[in-house]
Write an enzyme that holds these catalytic residues in place. Structure first.
Site, mmCIF file in Angstrom:
data_model
loop_
_atom_site.group_PDB
_atom_site.id
_atom_site.type_symbol
_atom_site.label_atom_id
_atom_site.label_comp_id
_atom_site.label_asym_id
_atom_site.label_seq_id
_atom_site.Cartn_x
_atom_site.Cartn_y
_atom_site.Cartn_z
ATOM 1 N N HIS A 1 10.710 8.388 61.374
ATOM 2 C CA HIS A 1 11.643 7.391 61.577
ATOM 3 C C HIS A 1 12.354 7.334 62.341
ATOM 4 O O HIS A 1 14.065 7.547 62.770
ATOM 5 C CB HIS A 1 12.521 8.631 60.280
ATOM 6 C CG HIS A 1 12.020 8.635 58.683
ATOM 7 N ND1 HIS A 1 11.236 7.784 58.130
ATOM 8 C CD2 HIS A 1 13.270 8.694 57.995
ATOM 9 C CE1 HIS A 1 11.125 7.804 57.139
ATOM 10 N NE2 HIS A 1 12.287 8.128 57.085
ATOM 11 N N ASP B 1 15.589 5.572 52.785
ATOM 12 C CA ASP B 1 16.182 6.678 53.896
ATOM 13 C C ASP B 1 17.606 5.893 54.310
ATOM 14 O O ASP B 1 17.202 6.236 56.164
ATOM 15 C CB ASP B 1 15.469 6.752 55.000
ATOM 16 C CG ASP B 1 14.453 7.907 54.486
ATOM 17 O OD1 ASP B 1 14.818 9.014 53.002
ATOM 18 O OD2 ASP B 1 13.222 8.498 54.109
#
Ligand code: MG
Length: 205
Positions: free
Chosen positions: A139, A165
């Site tokens: 991420h 996400d």
């Protein structure tokens, strides 16, 4: 989705909401007919169960791409570190054993092929047009961009790209996934399908 598979997904370590998981199942069932489903970032296999169940229903295949050494946020001292997944001999994370256990419990060992390497290396080997790509790898900004850049061009026409996400509000989560989602939209290559919670879905034109 089969209740036994759902129970395996629920019991698996991971950070995927059930509504998002069920959306992945539906997408893999629909788009897994067009080509293999590739998952970037399997971790212990929670999303793999949903995607694998869908791919199995479509008589397709799931390919789980993960180096299994954990993303930045899984390392010792980081927010999402799980000491149970640390291989003391190697001095590194190891989530492969857990993934194999999850797939065995789910009866998906014949549907899921495991590519144990980085997403960028896996992409260099890959040429089969894909029915679906699910990005849920590292991420950080460089990792998320590398995943998008490496894989979006491998989708078949009409295939779907799902990105996990997405947090429109920066106070709620990291901005790398939503940045690549916006980059995909800006490319003009995709049409937007409905989002499920933090799961963005785009279809290749
Ligand atoms: Mg995620």
């Amino acid at each position: 989705m089969d209740s036994q598979l759902l129970a395996v997904a629920r019991a698996c370590k991971g950070y995927l909401d059930e509504a998002e998981g069920l959306r992945l199942y539906e997408l893999a069932r629909e788009y897994g007919r067009r080509g293999p489903v590739v998952e970037i970032g399997s971790y212990c296999g929670k999303s793999s169960v949903y995607l694998g169940a869908g791919a199995q229903a479509a008589r397709g295949m799931l390919v789980c791409v993960d180096h299994h050494r954990g993303s930045e946020e899984h390392q010792p001292g980081e927010q999402y570190h799980d000491p149970e997944l640390f291989d003391a001999d190697a001095g590194r994370m190891d989530t492969l054993r857990e993934l194999r256990k999850t797939l065995r419990l789910a009866g998906l060992e014949d549907t899921a092929a495991l590519l144990v390497t980085s997403s960028v290396s896996a992409a260099r080997l890959w040429s089969t047009p894909l029915g679906m790509v699910f990005i849920d790898g590292g991420h950080s900004f460089p990792a998320a961009h590398a995943d998008y850049d490496s894989w979006h061009g491998k989708l078949a026409q009409g295939g779907v790209l799902a990105i996990h996400d997405l947090f429109p509000n920066p106070a709620e989560g990291g901005q790398a996934p939503i940045e690549i989602y916006r980059k995909a939209i800006a490319s003009g290559l995709f049409e937007q399908l409905p989002t499920t919670k933090t799961l963005g879905v785009l279809r290749r034109k």
